[in-house]
Motif scaffolding. Sequence first.
Motif, PDB file in Angstrom:
ATOM      1  N   SER A 112       0.842  -1.199   0.000  1.00 18.28           N
ATOM      2  CA  SER A 112       0.000   0.000   0.000  1.00 18.28           C
ATOM      3  C   SER A 112       0.878   1.250   0.000  1.00 18.28           C
ATOM      4  CB  SER A 112      -0.885  -0.012   1.243  1.00 18.28           C
ATOM      5  OG  SER A 112      -0.341   0.799   2.249  1.00 18.28           O
ATOM      6  N   PHE A 113       0.294   2.393  -0.353  1.00 17.11           N
ATOM      7  CA  PHE A 113       1.106   3.617  -0.400  1.00 17.11           C
ATOM      8  C   PHE A 113       1.399   4.157   1.013  1.00 17.11           C
ATOM      9  CE2 PHE A 113      -3.315   5.194  -1.405  1.00 17.11           C
ATOM     10  CZ  PHE A 113      -3.543   5.858  -0.198  1.00 17.11           C
ATOM     11  N   LEU A 114       0.879   3.475   2.042  1.00 17.12           N
ATOM     12  CA  LEU A 114       1.166   3.920   3.407  1.00 17.12           C
ATOM     13  C   LEU A 114       2.391   3.196   3.978  1.00 17.12           C
ATOM     14  CD1 LEU A 114      -2.488   3.905   4.838  1.00 17.12           C
ATOM     15  CD2 LEU A 114      -1.188   5.860   3.990  1.00 17.12           C
ATOM     16  N   GLU A 115       2.840   2.151   3.269  1.00 18.44           N
ATOM     17  CA  GLU A 115       3.980   1.369   3.785  1.00 18.44           C
ATOM     18  C   GLU A 115       5.302   1.965   3.314  1.00 18.44           C
ATOM     19  OE1 GLU A 115       3.554  -2.976   3.298  1.00 18.44           O
ATOM     20  OE2 GLU A 115       1.455  -2.570   2.842  1.00 18.44           O
ATOM     21  N   GLU A 116       6.360   1.651   4.046  1.00 25.11           N
ATOM     22  CA  GLU A 116       7.693   2.184   3.682  1.00 25.11           C
ATOM     23  C   GLU A 116       8.179   1.620   2.354  1.00 25.11           C
ATOM     24  OE1 GLU A 116      10.448   1.650   6.872  1.00 25.11           O
ATOM     25  OE2 GLU A 116       9.403   3.074   8.185  1.00 25.11           O
ATOM     26  N   ASP A 117       7.760   0.384   2.055  1.00 23.48           N
ATOM     27  CA  ASP A 117       8.228  -0.259   0.813  1.00 23.48           C
ATOM     28  C   ASP A 117       7.651   0.378  -0.444  1.00 23.48           C
ATOM     29  OD1 ASP A 117       9.817  -1.994   2.125  1.00 23.48           O
ATOM     30  OD2 ASP A 117       8.468  -3.716   2.037  1.00 23.48           O
ATOM     31  N   PHE A 118       6.703   1.293  -0.271  1.00 24.55           N
ATOM     32  CA  PHE A 118       6.084   1.938  -1.432  1.00 24.55           C
ATOM     33  C   PHE A 118       7.135   2.650  -2.291  1.00 24.55           C
ATOM     34  CE2 PHE A 118       4.077   5.884  -3.164  1.00 24.55           C
ATOM     35  CZ  PHE A 118       3.353   5.278  -4.179  1.00 24.55           C
ATOM     36  N   THR A 132      -3.299  -2.079  -0.110  1.00 24.26           N
ATOM     37  CA  THR A 132      -2.686  -3.071  -0.999  1.00 24.26           C
ATOM     38  C   THR A 132      -2.099  -2.358  -2.212  1.00 24.26           C
ATOM     39  OG1 THR A 132      -3.102  -5.097  -2.267  1.00 24.26           O
ATOM     40  CG2 THR A 132      -4.824  -3.445  -2.319  1.00 24.26           C
ATOM     41  N   GLY A 133      -1.423  -3.117  -3.067  1.00 24.57           N
ATOM     42  CA  GLY A 133      -0.882  -2.542  -4.303  1.00 24.57           C
ATOM     43  C   GLY A 133      -0.656  -3.645  -5.314  1.00 24.57           C
ATOM     44  N   LEU A 134      -0.439  -3.252  -6.563  1.00 21.64           N
ATOM     45  CA  LEU A 134      -0.296  -4.237  -7.633  1.00 21.64           C
ATOM     46  C   LEU A 134       0.739  -3.722  -8.629  1.00 21.64           C
ATOM     47  CD1 LEU A 134      -1.769  -6.875  -8.512  1.00 21.64           C
ATOM     48  CD2 LEU A 134      -3.287  -5.463  -9.882  1.00 21.64           C
ATOM     49  N   LEU A 135       1.795  -4.509  -8.828  1.00 18.58           N
ATOM     50  CA  LEU A 135       2.802  -4.141  -9.832  1.00 18.58           C
ATOM     51  C   LEU A 135       2.581  -5.045 -11.032  1.00 18.58           C
ATOM     52  CD1 LEU A 135       5.654  -2.444 -10.073  1.00 18.58           C
ATOM     53  CD2 LEU A 135       6.594  -4.734 -10.040  1.00 18.58           C
TER      54      LEU A 135
END
Length: 434
Positions: free
Chosen positions: A237-243, A296-299
């Motif tokens: 998600s865009f709230l996580e550091e890994d974003f 969540t996120g999707l690459l």
Amino acid sequence: VLINSGSRHEAKYFSGISHFLEKLAFSSTAQFGSKDEILLTLEKHGGICDCQASRDTIMYAVSADAKGLDTVVNLLADVALQPRLSDEEIEMTRTAIRFELEDLNMRPDPEPLLTEMIHAAAYRDNTVGLNRFCPVENTDKIDREVLHSYLRNYYTPDRMVLAGVGIEHEKLVECAKKHLLGAEPVWGSGQTKDVDRSVAQYTGGIVKVEKDMSDVSLGPTPIPELTHIMIGLESCSFLEEDFIPFAVLNMMMGGGGSFSAGGPGKGMFTRLYLNVLNRHHWMYNATSYHHSYEDTGLLCIHASADPKQVREMVEIITREFILMAGAVGEVELERAKTQLKSMLMMNLESRPVIFEDVGRQVLATNTRKLPHELCALISQVKSTDIKRVVTKMLHKKPAVAALGDLTDLPTYEHIQAALSSKDGRLPRMYRLFR
């Protein structure tokens, strides 16, 4: 005005409500008798208006002369909270939506359709996997009563942000107090009952649409018949550091269409350009996308080629996914980081983008990260971060969307096996001869 409402919140309703609300925006309200009246009011301040609904946000936006601030905030409050939703307007919206759905299926550019399909495959029947466009069968079911029932739950003060760019904060606050504070919406302010707080569940899977793509050309020069594949994996998600590492990775993959002259902006040095489009002249497109939401996120990578070469194309893409976890060159990483920073800065030169950025960040986190803070975070990304996020991502099941002639499409199990292998190759198919 940005509202935390979108197609992901429609699980308990007919799918397509957000699509309806987007089309109905800036129609008649309690104060304004028609769309024309609204446009004439805006014209006095050189203004334009627009409404956009996405999976998680709906945005009512106006650009106008700063002197017309009071008029604009009054108008926005009226449009968001006091729409008349007359039978005639709803009927016109039904017609517009049916036309748009027909157009969507006939368009030579399959991007919007593929994006829908990959989300449906990745989050089967939940949250961001729900359809953003209204299904044809629902156009007649959505009426004023259904819309009011939805609006009562989602158009509430705690889910709204009023954002502005190019105006003094105090003046905006003043106008908000005057026009929005304590405003009684047309659907009444009863208790919200059914707010959907479900968190996105990534399922992975495949969505296939067999379709004759031989006649999608516009005009006399035929577009070659192509099969389109999109393969995606869950990112974050865009709230996580890994974003931030994921954003750098997406920039590093880059890509584009084979017809564009890979200028500096196109990413002549990105991996999908160097390793894929450069080496396989028969591929028409290879582009990386990163969709990110609150939970969540999707690459994903979109590729298109002639139907006869689908198998080879899928293997090239699965190999690229595996290679992401390999070595990342220092020059390559620095280039991607610089490109990401420059894209961020260039985008934030446009006021509508700043407005959307401020609104979305405040809606999601109640604060806003400033561009220089984001640039500092981008600068800190190391090759080990890229490797770490990719390794984690490759453990997930893939999401696959396929559109066109799918005779030679490998099975979902084979694509999954390729993404779990060391080299990304598809399992060989052995033919049995009697």
